[in-house]
Design a protein around this motif. Structure first.
Motif, mmCIF file in Angstrom:
data_model
loop_
_atom_site.group_PDB
_atom_site.id
_atom_site.type_symbol
_atom_site.label_atom_id
_atom_site.label_comp_id
_atom_site.label_asym_id
_atom_site.label_seq_id
_atom_site.Cartn_x
_atom_site.Cartn_y
_atom_site.Cartn_z
ATOM 1 N N LEU A 57 17.097 11.681 44.347
ATOM 2 C CA LEU A 57 16.511 10.474 44.925
ATOM 3 C C LEU A 57 17.643 9.521 45.281
ATOM 4 O O LEU A 57 18.393 9.102 44.393
ATOM 5 N N THR A 58 17.799 9.182 46.564
ATOM 6 C CA THR A 58 18.872 8.275 46.953
ATOM 7 C C THR A 58 18.653 7.757 48.376
ATOM 8 O O THR A 58 18.179 8.520 49.233
ATOM 9 N N PRO A 59 19.015 6.487 48.632
ATOM 10 C CA PRO A 59 19.322 5.476 47.615
ATOM 11 C C PRO A 59 18.025 4.895 47.080
ATOM 12 O O PRO A 59 17.079 4.676 47.838
ATOM 13 N N VAL A 60 17.963 4.669 45.789
ATOM 14 C CA VAL A 60 16.749 4.164 45.158
ATOM 15 C C VAL A 60 17.100 3.044 44.188
ATOM 16 O O VAL A 60 18.191 3.013 43.607
ATOM 17 N N SER A 61 16.158 2.139 43.990
ATOM 18 C CA SER A 61 16.284 1.092 42.991
ATOM 19 C C SER A 61 15.744 1.604 41.656
ATOM 20 O O SER A 61 15.128 2.679 41.585
ATOM 21 N N ASP A 62 15.951 0.815 40.603
ATOM 22 C CA ASP A 62 15.398 1.204 39.313
ATOM 23 C C ASP A 62 13.881 1.310 39.379
ATOM 24 O O ASP A 62 13.281 2.239 38.832
ATOM 25 N N ALA A 63 13.222 0.391 40.097
ATOM 26 C CA ALA A 63 11.765 0.433 40.210
ATOM 27 C C ALA A 63 11.300 1.683 40.946
ATOM 28 O O ALA A 63 10.267 2.278 40.604
ATOM 29 N N GLU A 64 12.047 2.118 41.946
ATOM 30 C CA GLU A 64 11.667 3.310 42.706
ATOM 31 C C GLU A 64 11.836 4.574 41.875
ATOM 32 O O GLU A 64 11.048 5.524 42.001
ATOM 33 N N VAL A 65 12.853 4.614 41.014
ATOM 34 C CA VAL A 65 13.014 5.752 40.108
ATOM 35 C C VAL A 65 11.810 5.852 39.183
ATOM 36 O O VAL A 65 11.232 6.927 38.973
ATOM 37 N N VAL A 66 11.416 4.727 38.610
ATOM 38 C CA VAL A 66 10.279 4.717 37.685
ATOM 39 C C VAL A 66 8.990 5.086 38.398
ATOM 40 O O VAL A 66 8.161 5.844 37.875
ATOM 41 N N ALA A 67 8.803 4.569 39.611
ATOM 42 C CA ALA A 67 7.591 4.891 40.370
ATOM 43 C C ALA A 67 7.518 6.388 40.653
ATOM 44 O O ALA A 67 6.452 7.013 40.542
ATOM 45 N N TRP A 68 8.647 6.993 41.029
ATOM 46 C CA TRP A 68 8.666 8.436 41.270
ATOM 47 C C TRP A 68 8.344 9.186 39.976
ATOM 48 O O TRP A 68 7.524 10.125 39.972
ATOM 49 N N ALA A 69 8.971 8.785 38.864
ATOM 50 C CA ALA A 69 8.770 9.487 37.598
ATOM 51 C C ALA A 69 7.335 9.353 37.103
ATOM 52 O O ALA A 69 6.805 10.269 36.464
ATOM 53 N N ARG A 70 6.684 8.235 37.401
ATOM 54 C CA ARG A 70 5.290 8.058 36.985
ATOM 55 C C ARG A 70 4.415 9.156 37.598
ATOM 56 O O ARG A 70 3.537 9.718 36.934
ATOM 57 N N GLY A 71 4.657 9.481 38.847
ATOM 58 C CA GLY A 71 3.897 10.557 39.474
ATOM 59 C C GLY A 71 4.331 11.934 39.013
ATOM 60 O O GLY A 71 3.502 12.805 38.731
ATOM 61 N N ALA A 72 5.646 12.147 38.910
ATOM 62 C CA ALA A 72 6.164 13.461 38.529
ATOM 63 C C ALA A 72 5.780 13.839 37.112
ATOM 64 O O ALA A 72 5.660 15.024 36.791
ATOM 65 N N CYS A 73 5.580 12.843 36.252
ATOM 66 C CA CYS A 73 5.277 13.087 34.843
ATOM 67 C C CYS A 73 3.819 12.806 34.513
ATOM 68 O O CYS A 73 3.465 12.566 33.356
ATOM 69 N N ALA A 74 2.942 12.834 35.523
ATOM 70 C CA ALA A 74 1.532 12.514 35.311
ATOM 71 C C ALA A 74 0.856 13.468 34.336
ATOM 72 O O ALA A 74 -0.155 13.117 33.717
ATOM 73 N N VAL A 75 1.401 14.672 34.180
ATOM 74 C CA VAL A 75 0.813 15.646 33.269
ATOM 75 C C VAL A 75 0.959 15.215 31.804
ATOM 76 O O VAL A 75 0.209 15.683 30.941
ATOM 77 N N LEU A 76 1.885 14.314 31.517
ATOM 78 C CA LEU A 76 2.128 13.883 30.139
ATOM 79 C C LEU A 76 1.095 12.853 29.699
ATOM 80 O O LEU A 76 0.679 12.004 30.494
ATOM 81 N N PRO A 77 0.705 12.855 28.430
ATOM 82 C CA PRO A 77 -0.185 11.801 27.932
ATOM 83 C C PRO A 77 0.540 10.462 27.919
ATOM 84 O O PRO A 77 1.768 10.408 27.868
ATOM 85 N N HIS A 78 -0.233 9.380 27.955
ATOM 86 C CA HIS A 78 0.359 8.048 28.049
ATOM 87 C C HIS A 78 1.306 7.767 26.887
ATOM 88 O O HIS A 78 2.322 7.081 27.070
ATOM 89 N N ARG A 79 1.010 8.298 25.703
ATOM 90 C CA ARG A 79 1.856 8.031 24.532
ATOM 91 C C ARG A 79 3.265 8.608 24.706
ATOM 92 O O ARG A 79 4.199 8.201 24.005
ATOM 93 N N VAL A 80 3.417 9.546 25.621
ATOM 94 C CA VAL A 80 4.733 10.116 25.926
ATOM 95 C C VAL A 80 5.267 9.552 27.242
ATOM 96 O O VAL A 80 6.431 9.165 27.333
ATOM 97 N N ARG A 81 4.412 9.501 28.249
ATOM 98 C CA ARG A 81 4.857 9.041 29.564
ATOM 99 C C ARG A 81 5.317 7.582 29.523
ATOM 100 O O ARG A 81 6.326 7.230 30.142
ATOM 101 N N GLY A 82 4.605 6.726 28.791
ATOM 102 C CA GLY A 82 4.977 5.313 28.726
ATOM 103 C C GLY A 82 6.388 5.096 28.194
ATOM 104 O O GLY A 82 7.215 4.450 28.857
ATOM 105 N N PRO A 83 6.718 5.622 27.005
ATOM 106 C CA PRO A 83 8.091 5.466 26.506
ATOM 107 C C PRO A 83 9.143 6.106 27.396
ATOM 108 O O PRO A 83 10.257 5.592 27.522
ATOM 109 N N LEU A 84 8.812 7.239 28.031
ATOM 110 C CA LEU A 84 9.768 7.882 28.934
ATOM 111 C C LEU A 84 10.069 6.992 30.129
ATOM 112 O O LEU A 84 11.239 6.826 30.519
ATOM 113 N N LEU A 85 9.043 6.389 30.724
ATOM 114 C CA LEU A 85 9.263 5.501 31.862
ATOM 115 C C LEU A 85 10.060 4.272 31.449
ATOM 116 O O LEU A 85 10.938 3.810 32.191
#
Length: 259
Positions: A57-85
């Protein structure tokens, strides 16, 4: 071992600034708070439920990295996805604050280690900030060498050049495979009796990259961190962040990225 290349109590913002200004080319920083979520994340990665193909991912801001990861990691439960983000946001913010920049290259993937990535230096575009971050969330951690254990940079670059040539022949040349494995097992750019070290489990690494215009030159060994992926192991989640633009504002080390 140089100050910084050990695990100490420091915020991630402070660790990034220390990597920028200190003698050590890499600084290890343990996260604050409970890390129980990493066990469930590791199980999801090794079992293949979380799959991230090699992504740049480039060039990206910190917010754009997190937004991408939120979708890519949607399979994870919130108790894991939240701390990871939250973790990803803190990594990105620490790199941006130390470098006085807003744009990053984020390399993210889940896969098992191979011999694809031998000892190397990460690089940045000319005049970009030089501090990036690496986080291995599970499995075998990154291997590295101490600057004092390297003979000199010409010896290192000779190793890098030869290994790159061999890596292009390994698909159909058993001799090239054997030679490459020998180089990995006993890197010839190291001083006698020097050890290949491993990053402690669970830490974030803030480390110096090299201005691309200095690559292949006889620069000081500690100008950038010499490291490699492990040669074998289970599937891992790996995040690698690098600056990609010139600083847009003076660095502000007083701004903390973590609580």
């Amino acid at each position: 071992m140089l100050e910084g290349m050990d695990v100490a109590s420091r915020t991630w913002a402070d660790a990034a600034v220390q990597a920028r200004d200190g003698e050590a080319p890499a600084v290890f920083a343990a996260p604050d708070g409970a890390q129980d979520w990493r066990d469930e994340l590791a199980e999801a990665v090794t079992a293949g439920r979380l799959r991230v193909p090699r992504t740049h991912l480039t060039p990206v801001s910190d917010a754009e990295v997190v937004a991408w990861a939120r979708g890519a990691c949607a399979v994870l439960p919130h108790r894991v996805r939240g701390p990871l983000l939250d973790d990803l946001a803190e990594l990105c913010q620490a790199v941006c604050v130390a470098g006085g920049t807003r744009q990053l290259l984020a390399r993210i993937f889940t896969e098992a280690p191979t011999r694809r990535c031998g000892f190397h230096l990460d690089t940045v575009p000319p005049q970009a900030p030089v501090v990036g971050a690496l986080r291995v969330y599970n499995g075998a951690t990154t291997e590295y060498v101490e600057p004092a254990d390297v003979r000199d940079m010409p010896a290192f670059y000779a190793h890098l050049s030869r290994r790159e040539r061999l890596s292009h022949r390994t698909a159909d040349d058993p001799h090239a495979v054997a030679t490459l494995c020998g180089m990995d097992d006993a890197p010839e750019f190291l001083r006698p009796d020097a050890a290949v070290r491993r990053v402690p489990d669970g830490v974030a690494v803030f480390f110096r990259h090299l201005d691309i215009t200095r690559h292949w030159s006889a620069h000081p060994v500690a100008a950038a961190w010499i490291h490699r992926s492990p040669m074998a192991g289970t599937r891992r989640l790996v995040v690698n962040l690098s600056p990609v633009e010139r600083a847009t504002r003076p660095p502000r080390p007083e701004r903390a990225a973590r609580g």
